[in-house]
Design an enzyme around this catalytic site. Sequence first.
Site, PDB file in Angstrom:
ATOM      1  N   SER A   1       0.789  -1.233   0.000  1.00  0.00           N
ATOM      2  CA  SER A   1       0.000   0.000   0.000  1.00  0.00           C
ATOM      3  C   SER A   1       0.820   1.282   0.000  1.00  0.00           C
ATOM      4  CB  SER A   1      -0.958  -0.002   1.185  1.00  0.00           C
ATOM      5  OG  SER A   1      -0.255  -0.178   2.390  1.00  0.00           O
TER       6      SER A   1
ATOM      7  N   HIS B   1      -5.133  -3.233  -3.007  1.00  0.00           N
ATOM      8  CA  HIS B   1      -4.728  -2.253  -4.020  1.00  0.00           C
ATOM      9  C   HIS B   1      -4.538  -2.867  -5.401  1.00  0.00           C
ATOM     10  CE1 HIS B   1      -4.238   0.968  -1.085  1.00  0.00           C
ATOM     11  NE2 HIS B   1      -3.843  -0.001  -0.271  1.00  0.00           N
TER      12      HIS B   1
ATOM     13  N   LYS C   1     -11.681   0.892  -2.791  1.00  0.00           N
ATOM     14  CA  LYS C   1     -10.557   1.519  -3.502  1.00  0.00           C
ATOM     15  C   LYS C   1     -10.877   1.501  -5.000  1.00  0.00           C
ATOM     16  CE  LYS C   1      -7.589   0.113   0.306  1.00  0.00           C
ATOM     17  NZ  LYS C   1      -7.892   1.217   1.209  1.00  0.00           N
TER      18      LYS C   1
END
Length: 369
Positions: A174, A202, A223
């Site tokens: 991250s 991610h 995300k």
Amino acid sequence: MNFSKKINVIEQNDLLRLRKIAHSAQGTEMVIDHQKIINFCSNDYLSLANHPQIKEALIEGVSRYGVGSGASHLVSGHSDSHHKLEEALAEHTGQQRALLFSSGYSANLGIFSALRDEIDWVLQDKLNHASLIDGNRLIGLPVQRYLHNNLESLEKKLKKQTGSGLIVTDNVFSMDGDRANVDGINTISEKNGALLLQDDAHGFGIFESTIPDHSIYMATLGKAAGVMGAFVAGSSDLIEFLIQKSRPYTYTTATSPSMSVATLKSLELIKKGRQKEALFRNINYFKNCAETLGLHFEPSESAIQPLIIGSSNMALSLSNKLFGAGYFVSAIRPPTVPPNTARLRFTLCANHSFAQIESLLKKVKDVMA
Ligand SMILES: Cc1ncc(COP(=O)(O)O)c(C=O)c1O
């Protein structure tokens, strides 16, 4: 307890966290603290958080299901929209089943909580996300870390373990943007009879997922998917076991059913792949421009592009200067990253323009001169 004294110490070390206030929707252009800025620190990598079709789906969801779910999944809060989304996520990841959680943080705690009586040791990549470390602490096992992305170090630590264990890695790290060698880690975990847990917060929606048989896969929906929540995917038995044993799954209210309707639409757009193509064009453009300008970013093929600065004070000052010039780039400081590696963490999104990227990097060069 003298809170004020503690806060003063945090501030003196340049580690005070401040919240900026957004007055507009999430996106590449925002109004933050009443200032128009170009946003280079969002995890909305595919620019889906304010996508018209997803907003429409959310509104349809609210019309049909109302706002709140009203209860936990194991009582009356598990709607057919949650269920459909779980089935779609299982199919998309090629797994037998998937299970929704309200956030990635609670999903990670939830996995560890369920495994508490099943494992004797845990080995984690040194740069794994805080939620994985907190999950590890929750179940009272020592946090043992191998060197970042270093299979030799993992094997060395493995030799010292006895009993059943769990190997844990972020997929895309991250704060660094680099990727784990999931195949390599899986070979080692299979050889040693360990269970593999990967956190793809991610990478989901951006990279093809690599999910080995008999492993645990966790990804977030707040995300790249632009919505909120998270899911765990894997075998039917794993998911059933989590339903029975994961306390953060059991003892919490389900997310709004309308959110699942929105996420189903987001998944549809992710599968079409247009946002992903735009994102990768931007990542390549960013890297080329940075190289031309002589800016030395860490090696990363993902949407996360870190520029290591070192001192927290300097990282903060550069971030503030960029904000003053209309670019929002966050300064990431310890304890989020190791001591003396404070950095500017740039994130790219599908909706950034080449002109925005170029002007940002020229400004970075300026403020660093
Ligand atoms: C690697 C990783 N795992 C888990 C999480 C937690 O996800 P969420 O924000 O959905 O709680 C994050 C988010 O910050 C993350 O970066």
